[in-house]
Design an enzyme around this catalytic site. Structure first.
Site, PDB file in Angstrom:
ATOM      1  N   CYS A  70       0.811  -1.166  -0.111  1.00  0.00           N
ATOM      2  CA  CYS A  70      -0.035  -0.002  -0.149  1.00  0.00           C
ATOM      3  C   CYS A  70       0.854   1.337  -0.020  1.00  0.00           C
ATOM      4  O   CYS A  70       2.300   1.143  -0.022  1.00  0.00           O
ATOM      5  CB  CYS A  70      -1.006   0.119   1.222  1.00  0.00           C
ATOM      6  SG  CYS A  70      -0.104  -0.022   2.775  1.00  0.00           S
TER       7      CYS A  70
ATOM      8  N   CYS B  90       3.180   1.796   2.951  1.00  0.00           N
ATOM      9  CA  CYS B  90       4.438   0.937   2.896  1.00  0.00           C
ATOM     10  C   CYS B  90       5.708   1.798   2.164  1.00  0.00           C
ATOM     11  O   CYS B  90       6.633   1.961   2.291  1.00  0.00           O
ATOM     12  CB  CYS B  90       4.331  -0.224   2.221  1.00  0.00           C
ATOM     13  SG  CYS B  90       3.225  -1.380   2.936  1.00  0.00           S
TER      14      CYS B  90
ATOM     15  N   ASP C 267       4.001  16.099 -37.295  1.00  0.00           N
ATOM     16  CA  ASP C 267       4.940  16.693 -38.298  1.00  0.00           C
ATOM     17  C   ASP C 267       5.059  15.520 -39.487  1.00  0.00           C
ATOM     18  O   ASP C 267       5.868  16.138 -40.324  1.00  0.00           O
ATOM     19  CB  ASP C 267       6.377  17.148 -37.602  1.00  0.00           C
ATOM     20  CG  ASP C 267       6.966  15.974 -37.407  1.00  0.00           C
ATOM     21  OD1 ASP C 267       6.446  14.907 -36.901  1.00  0.00           O
ATOM     22  OD2 ASP C 267       8.275  16.062 -36.948  1.00  0.00           O
TER      23      ASP C 267
END
Length: 554
Positions: A17, A20, A415
């Site tokens: 998580c 952590c 381009d």
């Protein structure tokens, strides 16, 4: 004087998580010589900026003390971590589901009695204590380090429901107060979530691994004793690499002999080959389309263009967008707040006259509803999956901030058209003063043997018109100009106007006008000519063809 610093990259194991990640960052920053540390949960990686004298092992030891593991970063380690983790989590989920479903049926659809209660205990104990051990272990490590995380919520919620149910089963005859199925469902659903997360992360990392797989695995090196194959890792700057038509360029370098057309679409997205000769730079993993060339190796390893692209993608995945910093700060206080609310809920329910079983149920509900924690995981996972998917589509993100800025984009300008096509050309039109089928037969036979993308398109165009190609007697490929061959005793010249001019041929004005018109439409044109009779070329081209790439579906 600017202080010299070093950037260290690590793979991290054990995170579940955002809390952590935040704890690991704090542990790293506290170490002497560390100037900054960033830990990415989704990528399972840490990037640490230090002074050169810092020992890597000291950083690994500091993180190990809080229950996690740092490993020196490897190119394919993250992908391997997520692949193994996904397999492990799916196996755990199916075992948990197979045990939880019968317990849920017993709890919801049968009369609650001692037999049913003991069956539920037998079914759910492996789920809560074995499958759920991955959460309990991390929660314990967090507790002894005086911290909490999402695993703390999962562990407290499932163990509270399970522990209360065991106490109620052993110490009370009221079997309506057991919640074994609740504890098992908590672990099963969270395990499912972990499996899905691992799948998303693994797919993103496999896209990055696919980029690395574009590299050639060996190089043909010219030595005094002749040519020999060497592993790519053994190639050194200055080595002379011999690259034949159809082979990949092993590493970045400069052409010292020969010339050819190179497919650089993996770098530029441009579908047409780029003609290059002596003194021009070529890049590793691009494909030699025509002639044999000798290339002097200049950049190897992480210095190559491909490796720099991979580094850009990794940097985007490992970095944090501004909103993620906010999410991490919120997550660091989120878990303690949830635990506090759960405790207050338990007290409040008892104060309002409810029994202990109902108070436990309410407190557990508060813990469980906060367990998924999308707040701390959604942003890093989105960056991970987004940049990985972009790499698959050859769209690279220079840093995580662009993900937030992209929502304000209103216009995109390209381009060149090559980046919007599939890279496969098709024959669209044929203009000739002679028999169309005969001319296409001769030209397509020569072009098919040449191996150039334009030639392949002509050959496919002939086949689509049910013209069976012949077998050329002689083929000469002229890099950047065209191809010359002999078919059924007739010499065929196909390529750029310069090739025809060099052989004393002129393009009629009618065909020149058509050529200019088609090129204004963004199509590639070329002019073939054939011998009028053996020994002499006709004085003007007899055919004009135009080709165009297919639009991309991406």
């Amino acid at each position: 004087m600017t202080k010299q610093t070093t950037t260290l990259d690590f793979d991290v194991e054990g995170m579940t998580c955002a809390s952590c990640a935040a704890r690991i960052e704090k542990a790293l920053v506290k170490q002497p010589g560390v100037e900054a540390a960033t830990v990415n949960l989704a990528a399972a990686r840490a990037r640490v900026r230090t002074v050169p004298s810092v020992d890597e092992q000291s950083l690994k030891d500091a993180v190990a003390k809080i229950g996690y593991e740092l490993r020196t970063k490897e190119a394919d380690h993250a992908a391997g971590i997520h692949s193994t983790e996904e397999t492990r989590q799916w196996r755990r989920f199916w075992i948990a589901a197979a045990l939880t479903m019968p317990a849920l049926v017993l709890a919801m659809f049968t009369e609650m009695n001692a037999t049913s209660a003991w069956l539920q205990l037998a079914l759910t104990t492996p789920v809560v204590l074995w499958i759920g051990s991955q959460f309990h272990r991390i929660a314990w490590n967090q507790a002894i380090n005086r911290s909490v995380g999402m695993d703390t919520l999962i562990s407290l919620g499932s163990l509270a429901a399970y522990g209360w149910s065991v106490w109620a089963l052993l110490g009370s005859s009221n079997h309506n107060q057991i919640f074994f199925e609740t504890a098992a469902v908590i672990v099963t659903l969270i395990t499912l979530g972990r499996a899905l997360e691992a799948r998303a992360k693994g797919r993103a990392n496999r896209a990055l691994t696919a980029l690395l797989e574009l590299e050639a695995k060996e190089a043909r090196i010219r030595t005094d004793a002749g040519e020999r194959l060497l592993p790519l890792d053994d190639v050194l700057p200055g080595d002379l690499m011999v690259v034949r038509p159809g082979e990949k360029v092993p590493t970045d370098g400069v052409i010292v002999e020969g010339g050819s057309s190179f497919d650089e679409s993996m770098l530029t997205g441009e579908w047409t080959g780029i003609q290059k000769g002596v003194g021009e730079e070529v890049f590793g993993a691009t494909i030699n389309q025509e002639g044999l060339v000798v290339i002097e190796a200049r950049r190897i390893g992480e210095e190559t263009a491909l490796q720099r692209i991979v580094a850009l993608v990794e940097e985007a995945q490992a970095g944090k967008a501004p909103i993620q910093w906010l999410a991490d700060r919120i997550s660091s206080v989120f878990v303690p707040v949830v635990i506090g609310i759960s405790f207050l809920t338990f007290i409040l329910w008892l104060t309002l006259g409810n029994d202990v079983a109902d108070a436990v149920r309410a407190a557990v509900a508060v813990l469980i509803i906060a367990c998924p924690c999308a707040l701390g995981l959604a942003t890093p996972t989105a960056i991970m999956v987004g940049s990985g998917r972009g790499a698959q589509l050859r769209v690279l993100f220079r840093n995580p901030e662009v993900f937030e800025r992209a929502q304000r984009i209103e216009t995109v300008i390209f381009d060149k058209t090559g980046t919007l096509t599939t890279g496969a050309m098709t024959l669209s039109d044929l203009t000739t003063d002679q028999d169309e089928e005969r001319v296409l037969y001769l030209v397509a036979t020569v072009e098919a043997a040449g191996g150039h993308p334009i030639g392949k398109a002509v050959a496919l165009g002939a086949e689509s018109r049910d013209i069976e190609l012949g077998r050329p007697e002689k083929i000469e490929t002229l890099g950047g100009l065209g191809v010359i061959g002999t078919v059924d005793g007739i010499e065929v010249v196909a390529g750029k106007p310069k090739l025809l001019a060099d052989r004393g041929l002129q393009i009629p004005n009618r065909l020149l006008e058509a050529m200019e018109k088609y090129e204004r439409e963004g199509k590639t044109a070329f002019s073939p000519a054939t011998k009028a009779r053996p020994g002499r070329l006709s004085q003007s081209p007899t055919v004009f063809a135009r080709l165009r790439p297919r639009p991309s579906n991406n």
